[in-house]
Design an enzyme around this catalytic site. Sequence first.
Site, mmCIF file in Angstrom:
data_model
loop_
_atom_site.group_PDB
_atom_site.id
_atom_site.type_symbol
_atom_site.label_atom_id
_atom_site.label_comp_id
_atom_site.label_asym_id
_atom_site.label_seq_id
_atom_site.Cartn_x
_atom_site.Cartn_y
_atom_site.Cartn_z
ATOM 1 N N SER A 1 3.057 -2.840 0.864
ATOM 2 C CA SER A 1 3.937 -2.874 2.037
ATOM 3 C C SER A 1 5.205 -3.691 1.799
ATOM 4 O O SER A 1 5.709 -4.372 2.702
ATOM 5 C CB SER A 1 3.181 -3.366 3.270
ATOM 6 O OG SER A 1 2.104 -2.489 3.559
ATOM 7 N N GLY B 1 -0.073 0.243 1.968
ATOM 8 C CA GLY B 1 0.088 1.264 3.004
ATOM 9 C C GLY B 1 -0.395 0.820 4.379
ATOM 10 O O GLY B 1 -0.537 1.633 5.285
ATOM 11 N N GLY C 1 5.351 3.473 0.097
ATOM 12 C CA GLY C 1 6.027 4.123 1.223
ATOM 13 C C GLY C 1 7.539 3.970 1.213
ATOM 14 O O GLY C 1 8.272 4.952 1.423
ATOM 15 N N GLU D 1 -5.979 3.086 -5.687
ATOM 16 C CA GLU D 1 -6.408 4.396 -5.156
ATOM 17 C C GLU D 1 -7.154 5.189 -6.233
ATOM 18 O O GLU D 1 -8.078 5.943 -5.932
ATOM 19 C CB GLU D 1 -5.194 5.176 -4.617
ATOM 20 C CG GLU D 1 -4.707 4.559 -3.319
ATOM 21 C CD GLU D 1 -3.225 4.793 -3.005
ATOM 22 O OE1 GLU D 1 -2.592 5.651 -3.645
ATOM 23 O OE2 GLU D 1 -2.708 4.085 -2.127
ATOM 24 N N ASN E 1 6.348 4.270 -6.544
ATOM 25 C CA ASN E 1 5.164 5.113 -6.706
ATOM 26 C C ASN E 1 5.176 6.117 -5.554
ATOM 27 O O ASN E 1 4.840 5.765 -4.426
ATOM 28 C CB ASN E 1 3.907 4.222 -6.648
ATOM 29 C CG ASN E 1 2.633 5.039 -6.654
ATOM 30 O OD1 ASN E 1 2.650 6.240 -6.914
ATOM 31 N ND2 ASN E 1 1.521 4.370 -6.361
ATOM 32 N N TRP E 2 5.585 7.331 -5.866
ATOM 33 C CA TRP E 2 5.734 8.334 -4.793
ATOM 34 C C TRP E 2 4.386 8.883 -4.334
ATOM 35 O O TRP E 2 4.321 9.598 -3.338
ATOM 36 C CB TRP E 2 6.619 9.490 -5.267
ATOM 37 C CG TRP E 2 8.038 9.116 -5.575
ATOM 38 C CD1 TRP E 2 8.606 7.867 -5.501
ATOM 39 C CD2 TRP E 2 9.081 10.000 -6.000
ATOM 40 N NE1 TRP E 2 9.929 7.927 -5.873
ATOM 41 C CE2 TRP E 2 10.247 9.225 -6.175
ATOM 42 C CE3 TRP E 2 9.140 11.370 -6.264
ATOM 43 C CZ2 TRP E 2 11.460 9.776 -6.594
ATOM 44 C CZ3 TRP E 2 10.339 11.926 -6.678
ATOM 45 C CH2 TRP E 2 11.499 11.125 -6.837
ATOM 46 N N LYS E 3 3.344 8.604 -5.083
ATOM 47 C CA LYS E 3 1.990 9.113 -4.775
ATOM 48 C C LYS E 3 2.034 10.636 -4.621
ATOM 49 O O LYS E 3 2.827 11.297 -5.284
ATOM 50 C CB LYS E 3 1.421 8.423 -3.536
ATOM 51 C CG LYS E 3 1.510 6.908 -3.630
ATOM 52 C CD LYS E 3 0.693 6.207 -2.608
ATOM 53 C CE LYS E 3 0.961 4.715 -2.679
ATOM 54 N NZ LYS E 3 0.079 3.927 -1.854
ATOM 55 N N HIS F 1 -4.275 1.997 -10.623
ATOM 56 C CA HIS F 1 -3.909 1.832 -9.211
ATOM 57 C C HIS F 1 -5.200 1.790 -8.382
ATOM 58 O O HIS F 1 -6.157 2.506 -8.688
ATOM 59 C CB HIS F 1 -3.005 2.988 -8.757
ATOM 60 C CG HIS F 1 -2.395 2.742 -7.415
ATOM 61 N ND1 HIS F 1 -3.089 2.940 -6.252
ATOM 62 C CD2 HIS F 1 -1.172 2.282 -7.063
ATOM 63 C CE1 HIS F 1 -2.306 2.613 -5.231
ATOM 64 N NE2 HIS F 1 -1.135 2.210 -5.695
ATOM 65 N N GLU G 1 -1.462 -5.861 -6.676
ATOM 66 C CA GLU G 1 -1.409 -5.130 -5.413
ATOM 67 C C GLU G 1 -2.682 -5.403 -4.613
ATOM 68 O O GLU G 1 -3.726 -4.792 -4.888
ATOM 69 C CB GLU G 1 -1.317 -3.627 -5.673
ATOM 70 C CG GLU G 1 -0.087 -3.226 -6.434
ATOM 71 C CD GLU G 1 0.297 -1.778 -6.151
ATOM 72 O OE1 GLU G 1 1.412 -1.563 -5.695
ATOM 73 O OE2 GLU G 1 -0.546 -0.881 -6.350
HETATM 74 C C1 PEP Z 1 1.319 1.262 -3.804
HETATM 75 O O1 PEP Z 1 0.416 2.002 -3.485
HETATM 76 O O2 PEP Z 1 1.580 1.109 -5.017
HETATM 77 C C2 PEP Z 1 2.044 0.565 -2.745
HETATM 78 C C3 PEP Z 1 2.570 -0.581 -3.024
HETATM 79 O O3 PEP Z 1 2.121 1.191 -1.530
HETATM 80 P P1 PEP Z 1 2.887 0.671 -0.199
HETATM 81 O O4 PEP Z 1 4.181 0.082 -0.642
HETATM 82 O O5 PEP Z 1 3.048 1.891 0.632
HETATM 83 O O6 PEP Z 1 1.989 -0.346 0.424
#
Ligand code: PEP
Length: 252
Positions: free
Chosen positions: A213, A174, A235, A98, A9-11, A96, A168
């Site tokens: 993470s 993050g 990330g 976010e 997920n490049w966001k 998601h 998640e």
């Molecule tokens: C995400 O937002 O889907 C995610 C897993 O982010 P990160 O790996 O940066 O925690």
Amino acid sequence: MRKKIVAGNWKMNTLPAEGVELAKGVVAGRGEVCSCVNFIVCPPFTHLSQVAEALKGSDVALGAQNCAAEAKGAYTGEVAASMIAALGCKYVILGHSERRQYYGETSATLNKKMEQAYANHLTPIYCVGENLEEREAGKHFDVVKAQIEEVVYNLTEEQFKELVIAYEPVWAIGTGKTATADQAQEIHAYIRKVLAAKFGAAAAECPILYGGSCKPSNAAEIFAKEDVDGGLIGGAALKAEDFLAIGKGFQK
Ligand code: PEP
């Protein structure tokens, strides 16, 4: 045998040219990872078409990070599921944290988005997970149960067979804090039980990804757990080398 999936997920990161380079890097190194791992990259809408081009001829699939709840029409700024499907997407991330947190996405909205995804032959990667307060209050099981019952339970059996779930924990996204492999297994097994209560034996086939993470140093331990079928990576998906190294975490 459940599908093994590593999805990036490049966001809201990378400019189009950077996204193309990243995708090319994933394609170039993909051969070093077991072909049993299904890689998916989910760039911003703006680069879907160029990234689709960069992925051509490879088995790395394309996904989008969201889609509209409506099919088409006067919805300024929205992007329809049919549009992302036309650009070559096979997957779409929905729900998601976010999106839930910053854009007020509710189960009602997500039911409509799921409908749009399926109507356009996109596989939803449906995200669930609790925030820190809910985890500390011991409510994480109830939170994910409600997120599943309010949306996934509305799917037909046929639709459910296509679904991918991502657990998640919001407190791990993050933040550099990762759920332990045991915490992940505990809740993944619970999610599978909730799915089985509605869909029976088909729940055993549903891929459930861990996200939060996840990185090359912890992927192998997490993916080794029985009910963890891969990862949704934020990330660490922004560097082809790290993203591919996470795929190498599969040892089962
Ligand atoms: C995400 O937002 O889907 C995610 C897993 O982010 P990160 O790996 O940066 O925690």
